[in-house]
Design a protein around this motif. Structure first.
Motif, PDB file in Angstrom:
ATOM      1  N   ASN A  85     -10.464   1.926  12.147  1.00 46.34           N
ATOM      2  CA  ASN A  85     -10.707   2.707  13.360  1.00 46.34           C
ATOM      3  C   ASN A  85      -9.503   2.740  14.286  1.00 46.34           C
ATOM      4  OD1 ASN A  85     -13.297   3.299  12.533  1.00 46.34           O
ATOM      5  ND2 ASN A  85     -14.217   1.557  13.599  1.00 46.34           N
ATOM      6  N   GLY A  86      -8.657   1.725  14.237  1.00 41.47           N
ATOM      7  CA  GLY A  86      -7.531   1.668  15.162  1.00 41.47           C
ATOM      8  C   GLY A  86      -6.205   2.050  14.566  1.00 41.47           C
ATOM      9  N   SER A  87      -6.197   2.475  13.317  1.00 42.60           N
ATOM     10  CA  SER A  87      -4.936   2.755  12.620  1.00 42.60           C
ATOM     11  C   SER A  87      -4.775   4.238  12.310  1.00 42.60           C
ATOM     12  CB  SER A  87      -4.883   1.955  11.303  1.00 42.60           C
ATOM     13  OG  SER A  87      -4.948   0.573  11.545  1.00 42.60           O
ATOM     14  N   ILE A  88      -3.578   4.574  11.887  1.00 44.64           N
ATOM     15  CA  ILE A  88      -3.296   5.938  11.433  1.00 44.64           C
ATOM     16  C   ILE A  88      -3.894   6.089  10.042  1.00 44.64           C
ATOM     17  CG2 ILE A  88      -1.507   7.630  10.903  1.00 44.64           C
ATOM     18  CD1 ILE A  88       0.388   5.943  12.703  1.00 44.64           C
ATOM     19  N   LYS A  89      -4.832   7.000   9.902  1.00 45.88           N
ATOM     20  CA  LYS A  89      -5.525   7.168   8.623  1.00 45.88           C
ATOM     21  C   LYS A  89      -4.738   8.130   7.723  1.00 45.88           C
ATOM     22  CE  LYS A  89      -9.262   8.181  10.973  1.00 45.88           C
ATOM     23  NZ  LYS A  89      -8.910   7.619  12.301  1.00 45.88           N
ATOM     24  N   VAL A  90      -4.416   7.644   6.529  1.00 45.28           N
ATOM     25  CA  VAL A  90      -3.535   8.381   5.617  1.00 45.28           C
ATOM     26  C   VAL A  90      -4.252   8.740   4.325  1.00 45.28           C
ATOM     27  CG1 VAL A  90      -1.415   8.250   4.237  1.00 45.28           C
ATOM     28  CG2 VAL A  90      -1.472   7.276   6.552  1.00 45.28           C
ATOM     29  N   LEU A  91      -4.041   9.974   3.893  1.00 48.16           N
ATOM     30  CA  LEU A  91      -4.530  10.444   2.596  1.00 48.16           C
ATOM     31  C   LEU A  91      -3.332  10.567   1.662  1.00 48.16           C
ATOM     32  CD1 LEU A  91      -6.617  11.749   0.653  1.00 48.16           C
ATOM     33  CD2 LEU A  91      -6.150  13.939   1.795  1.00 48.16           C
ATOM     34  N   LEU A  92      -3.427   9.938   0.484  1.00 52.50           N
ATOM     35  CA  LEU A  92      -2.343   9.976  -0.497  1.00 52.50           C
ATOM     36  C   LEU A  92      -2.746  10.825  -1.689  1.00 52.50           C
ATOM     37  CD1 LEU A  92       0.331   9.016  -1.831  1.00 52.50           C
ATOM     38  CD2 LEU A  92      -0.926   6.973  -2.597  1.00 52.50           C
ATOM     39  N   ALA A  93      -1.901  11.790  -2.042  1.00 55.35           N
ATOM     40  CA  ALA A  93      -2.145  12.631  -3.218  1.00 55.35           C
ATOM     41  C   ALA A  93      -0.981  12.468  -4.184  1.00 55.35           C
ATOM     42  CB  ALA A  93      -2.297  14.090  -2.808  1.00 55.35           C
ATOM     43  N   ASP A  94      -1.230  11.755  -5.289  1.00 58.40           N
ATOM     44  CA  ASP A  94      -0.195  11.514  -6.299  1.00 58.40           C
ATOM     45  C   ASP A  94      -0.902  11.222  -7.614  1.00 58.40           C
ATOM     46  OD1 ASP A  94       1.929  10.458  -7.927  1.00 58.40           O
ATOM     47  OD2 ASP A  94       3.045  10.061  -6.089  1.00 58.40           O
ATOM     48  N   SER A  95      -0.501  11.900  -8.668  1.00 60.53           N
ATOM     49  CA  SER A  95      -1.176  11.733  -9.958  1.00 60.53           C
ATOM     50  C   SER A  95      -0.639  10.562 -10.770  1.00 60.53           C
ATOM     51  CB  SER A  95      -1.044  13.023 -10.789  1.00 60.53           C
ATOM     52  OG  SER A  95       0.330  13.342 -10.977  1.00 60.53           O
ATOM     53  N   ASP A  96       0.465   9.974 -10.330  1.00 56.91           N
ATOM     54  CA  ASP A  96       1.085   8.860 -11.052  1.00 56.91           C
ATOM     55  C   ASP A  96       0.446   7.547 -10.593  1.00 56.91           C
ATOM     56  OD1 ASP A  96       2.863   6.712 -11.781  1.00 56.91           O
ATOM     57  OD2 ASP A  96       4.414   8.210 -12.145  1.00 56.91           O
ATOM     58  N   LEU A  97      -0.248   6.862 -11.511  1.00 54.12           N
ATOM     59  CA  LEU A  97      -0.963   5.636 -11.177  1.00 54.12           C
ATOM     60  C   LEU A  97      -0.026   4.560 -10.644  1.00 54.12           C
ATOM     61  CD1 LEU A  97      -3.601   4.056 -11.113  1.00 54.12           C
ATOM     62  CD2 LEU A  97      -3.196   3.410 -13.507  1.00 54.12           C
ATOM     63  N   ALA A  98       1.150   4.426 -11.259  1.00 56.32           N
ATOM     64  CA  ALA A  98       2.108   3.409 -10.818  1.00 56.32           C
ATOM     65  C   ALA A  98       2.544   3.655  -9.376  1.00 56.32           C
ATOM     66  CB  ALA A  98       3.319   3.396 -11.745  1.00 56.32           C
ATOM     67  N   TRP A  99       2.766   4.923  -9.042  1.00 54.45           N
ATOM     68  CA  TRP A  99       3.171   5.246  -7.678  1.00 54.45           C
ATOM     69  C   TRP A  99       1.999   5.100  -6.703  1.00 54.45           C
ATOM     70  CZ3 TRP A  99       7.477   5.322  -5.133  1.00 54.45           C
ATOM     71  CH2 TRP A  99       8.679   5.470  -5.831  1.00 54.45           C
ATOM     72  N   GLN A 100       0.806   5.385  -7.157  1.00 54.43           N
ATOM     73  CA  GLN A 100      -0.373   5.150  -6.318  1.00 54.43           C
ATOM     74  C   GLN A 100      -0.432   3.683  -5.895  1.00 54.43           C
ATOM     75  OE1 GLN A 100      -3.959   6.367  -8.277  1.00 54.43           O
ATOM     76  NE2 GLN A 100      -3.439   8.548  -8.295  1.00 54.43           N
ATOM     77  N   GLN A 101      -0.244   2.797  -6.862  1.00 51.65           N
ATOM     78  CA  GLN A 101      -0.317   1.360  -6.583  1.00 51.65           C
ATOM     79  C   GLN A 101       0.834   0.906  -5.696  1.00 51.65           C
ATOM     80  OE1 GLN A 101      -0.369  -0.122 -10.625  1.00 51.65           O
ATOM     81  NE2 GLN A 101      -2.595   0.101 -10.821  1.00 51.65           N
ATOM     82  N   ARG A 102       2.019   1.423  -5.971  1.00 51.20           N
ATOM     83  CA  ARG A 102       3.199   1.031  -5.195  1.00 51.20           C
ATOM     84  C   ARG A 102       3.055   1.457  -3.736  1.00 51.20           C
ATOM     85  NH1 ARG A 102       8.803   2.742  -7.788  1.00 51.20           N
ATOM     86  NH2 ARG A 102       7.842   1.486  -9.434  1.00 51.20           N
TER      87      ARG A 102
END
Length: 234
Positions: free
Chosen positions: A18-35
């Motif tokens: 509730n107090g943070s900047i809410k971010v949506l990530l769109a990336d199809s690469d699983l390794a980059w998702q985790q990183r």
């Protein structure tokens, strides 16, 4: 983990969300998702709201979720650059700061991303700068990452110069260049072998195209836009 500990973690997560900047990530690469998830989760003022992998998911999540900033990969379904299509579709329906994060270093692609509405473009070799970019985008003070700023500015300048050349006829360009070099209209008329009325007609067209009150003002504007060819500067 007991129930009390689990409940405590949930409360802390809710407070942070509730107090943070809410971010949506769109990336199809699983390794980059985790990183990227590891990077963002280490930032106390940034909350990774959701991760999606496709263009369709990105568009749907951007509409359905309450997010402040989106991180978007240029390529979600290789080899298509469908991230750009997603950005354009999202921005037609919602005002959402979009930061493109991609491994593509092509200047044309970078410009396309900015023209599509992205507030920033960061190459994956500089992904550690993403948190700063997120905060800037959230404050609506986003500046282009130094990694690509010069490239994008040069490309946009080149595009504007090409548009300028296409906008003018060869004779109009000659007149502007000669005016810019300080020649009088009498001399220009004699040099180009045209009548006074023809020159006046060209001047009217030029000032209208540049939206200026005088031909000299148009010449100054053309000079600032880089119209003049080197061989005229003699």
């Amino acid at each position: 983990m007991n129930k009390q500990t689990s409940f405590s973690v949930e409360i802390k997560d809710m407070i942070r969300r509730n107090g943070s900047i809410k971010v949506l990530l769109a990336d199809s690469d699983l390794a980059w998702q985790q990183r990227l998830a590891m990077l963002l989760e280490s930032e106390p003022d940034i909350y990774l709201s959701n991760i999606v992998s496709t263009k369709e998911e990105a568009i749907r999540a951007s509409v359905q979720l309450d997010v402040d900033v989106m991180i978007l990969e240029m390529i979600l379904n290789s080899p298509k650059r469908d991230g750009l299509d997603a950005a354009a579709e999202i921005l037609r329906n919602k005002e959402l700061p979009i930061i493109v994060l991609s491994s593509i270093h092509d200047p044309e692609v970078m410009v396309d991303a900015v023209v599509a509405g992205a507030v920033n473009y960061i190459t994956k070799s500089n992904y550690m700068d993403i948190p700063v970019a997120i905060r800037e985008a959230h404050r609506r003070q986003s500046s282009l990452h130094a990694d690509v700023a010069t490239i994008i500015r040069n490309e946009i300048e080149l595009i504007k110069r090409k548009e300028l050349h296409c906008m003018l006829t060869p004779t109009e360009k000659e007149i502007l260049q000669l005016i810019g070099l300080g020649y009088r209209q009498t001399f220009i008329r004699e040099l180009l072998g045209i009548t006074s009325n023809t020159l006046k007609s060209h001047v009217r067209h030029i000032t209208r195209k540049f939206d200026t009150r005088s031909i000299r003002e148009a010449a100054e504007k053309a000079k600032r836009r880089g119209l003049y060819d080197q061989h005229y500067a003699t």
